[in-house]
Design an enzyme around this catalytic site. Structure first.
Site, PDB file in Angstrom:
ATOM      1  N   GLY A 261       0.806  -1.212   0.000  1.00 55.63           N
ATOM      2  CA  GLY A 261       0.000   0.000   0.000  1.00 55.63           C
ATOM      3  C   GLY A 261       0.831   1.249   0.000  1.00 55.63           C
TER       4      GLY A 261
ATOM      5  N   GLY B  85       3.257   0.934   3.222  1.00 57.63           N
ATOM      6  CA  GLY B  85       4.065  -0.233   3.553  1.00 57.63           C
ATOM      7  C   GLY B  85       3.591  -1.498   2.875  1.00 57.63           C
ATOM      8  N   CYS B  86       4.281  -2.596   3.190  1.00 61.53           N
ATOM      9  CA  CYS B  86       3.987  -3.893   2.600  1.00 61.53           C
ATOM     10  C   CYS B  86       3.206  -4.747   3.592  1.00 61.53           C
ATOM     11  CB  CYS B  86       5.293  -4.590   2.211  1.00 61.53           C
ATOM     12  SG  CYS B  86       5.066  -6.096   1.241  1.00 61.53           S
TER      13      CYS B  86
ATOM     14  N   LYS C 237       1.147  -5.641   8.498  1.00 62.74           N
ATOM     15  CA  LYS C 237       1.619  -4.536   7.666  1.00 62.74           C
ATOM     16  C   LYS C 237       2.860  -3.922   8.303  1.00 62.74           C
ATOM     17  CE  LYS C 237      -0.648  -0.548   7.298  1.00 62.74           C
ATOM     18  NZ  LYS C 237      -1.652   0.459   6.846  1.00 62.74           N
TER      19      LYS C 237
ATOM     20  N   ASP D 284      -9.352   8.691   3.002  1.00 62.53           N
ATOM     21  CA  ASP D 284      -8.610   7.964   1.974  1.00 62.53           C
ATOM     22  C   ASP D 284      -9.380   6.720   1.546  1.00 62.53           C
ATOM     23  OD1 ASP D 284      -6.520   7.587   0.197  1.00 62.53           O
ATOM     24  OD2 ASP D 284      -5.323   6.418   1.618  1.00 62.53           O
TER      25      ASP D 284
END
Length: 446
Positions: free
Chosen positions: A162, A165-166, A181, A278
């Site tokens: 995202g 981060g991963c 995450k 968001d």
């Protein structure tokens, strides 16, 4: 309520007595035809000087004095009973308060919050997920347990990436998984978003909001542990390799309803209200049954009517409302606009912004708006995957909702509560709506 039930018998008992006459003043003689005139007085009076007429008055005085004694005794008994009942209730209430306080203290000592998420049942499913403490209402997870569960954050366990981060698949036992995450600290904005998400998710409890199991801070890295969502994000299902093949018309309406329910919880039930800020298809996660849950609350803000001067402009191109992008005005209607974009993605199977020849881009709103209001053109621009299984009448209704949600003027957009109620009749009962369909064999896998 219990006190009222206890007082009713006392009131019923005392009321007739209190309503009786209490005047003890002797009445003057009168020619009352009801009183006996031929026979002697009812009571024998000791004085020889008493006449029959005064005898009648004396009879009344004796009667009223006797009644007053009864009333006085009744009042004393009733008052004593009432005082006893009040004392008993007071003692019982104090006992309950002390018991509740002791229970809360015990939960805190065990690392379970009195409010917010109930960690006991959740953590029981993760025997190898070790905690080292608790900050607020969220468990602090041991770093080594995350390393073991993700095979040292092996790339083969990466399930998404995202903005911040991963995300890795974490296997904590043979049949229990979670999503971890990882973000890298050092950046002030990233740290604020991390803290904001932990704070927000620790307070939320809703079926359409992702559950946060805990977090970990190790060196310069920060970790958030979520419940596992087996079907990934809505963005992956629509625009990734599946290309929407698993999402039927009814499933897409269910997802839209779930997103609306999640937003309605944030806007109407949280105090203060929360703006996601968001909302996008990559932040709509789907579990094994395609139940949709909102995630990524790093940019979420509590409160309305925020100005550009006190917040940093953030969001994702294609989902940001015009008034927020141009004037910095952020309200709940900004989330409604983003919901409208997700709705268009579900209907059309297109990305919010698509590249044209050269460096030019075209938004889904600009491309679709002229055709959404034309009933002759609308069926032809719908995603081909759902074109055969959709209901035309429902299609027109959903398109009308989408058009309202993406209006440039915020005041023209509906409240998310109104959107929610408009979708419930479009979703089958089996999927959480109120639509009754002829095919009773419809299931989530259909």
């Amino acid at each position: 309520m219990k006190l009222l039930i206890l007082l009713i018998p006392i009131w019923v008992f005392v009321t007739p007595l209190l309503s009786a006459p209490v005047d003890v003043t002797p009445q003057p003689p009168s020619a009352d035809p009801v009183l006996p005139t031929e026979k002697g007085p009812i009571f024998q009076i000791s004085s020889d000087k008493d006449a029959p007429s005064p005898g009648v008055a004396e009879f009344k005085v004796v009667h009223h004095q006797d009644l007053n004694k009864k009333i006085l005794i009744s009042l004393i008994v009733a008052s004593t009973l009432l005082a006893g009942i009040l004392l008993f209730i007071s003692c019982f209430w104090i006992y309950r308060l002390k018991t509740r306080k002791k229970s809360v203290e015990q939960r805190h000592q065990k690392g379970e919050p009195a409010k917010g998420l109930s960690w006991g049942p959740i953590m029981a499913k993760f025997p190898s997920l070790k905690t080292v403490g608790k900050k607020g209402l969220v468990a602090v997870i041991e770093y080594q347990s995350l390393v073991a569960a993700t095979d040292n954050f092996n790339e083969k366990n990466a399930i998404g990436e995202g903005r911040s981060g991963c995300v890795y698949k974490a296997q904590f036992s043979d049949d229990v998984q979670a999503a971890v995450k990882r973000t890298h600290g050092g950046d002030q904005d990233a740290e604020k978003e991390f803290e904001n998400e932990v704070d927000m998710l620790s307070k939320f409890q809703h079926q359409n909001i992702i559950s946060l199991l805990g977090y970990c801070i190790h060196s310069n890295a920060q970790f958030l542990v979520y419940e596992m969502m087996q079907n990934g994000s809505l963005e992956f299902q629509l625009h990734g390799p599946p290309r929407g093949s698993a999402l039927t018309w009814h499933l897409r309406m269910k997802i839209a309803l779930d997103v609306a329910r999640g937003l309605e919880y944030l806007h109407e039930r949280c105090n203060p209200p929360v703006i996601h800020r968001d909302l996008k298809s990559s932040n709509v996660l789907l579990d094994s049954n395609f139940n949709a849950k909102l995630s990524d609350f790093g940019l979420a803000i509590a409160g309305w009517n925020l100005s550009k001067s006190n917040i940093k402009l953030s969001g994702t191109l294609g989902y940001v409302a015009p008034e927020y992008l141009l004037d910095g005005k952020l309200t709940d209607k900004s989330d409604v606009y983003a919901f409208g974009i997700i709705l268009l993605e579900l209907l059309l199977g297109r990305r919010p912004v698509e590249k044209l020849e050269g460096a030019q881009c075209q938004s889904i709103v600009t491309w679709a708006m002229p055709q959404l209001t034309d009933r002759s053109k609308l069926p032809n621009i719908v995603d081909s995957v759902i074109r055969e299984g959709m209901d035309l009448k429902h299609l027109y209704q959903v398109a009308a909702v989408a058009v309202l949600c993406v209006q440039p003027e915020p005041s023209y957009r509906p409240l998310i509560t109104d959107v929610l109620h408009s979708f419930i009749p479009l979703v089958p009962i089996d999927l959480g709506g109120s639509l009754r369909i002829a095919d009773s064999a419809l299931s989530i896998s259909a």
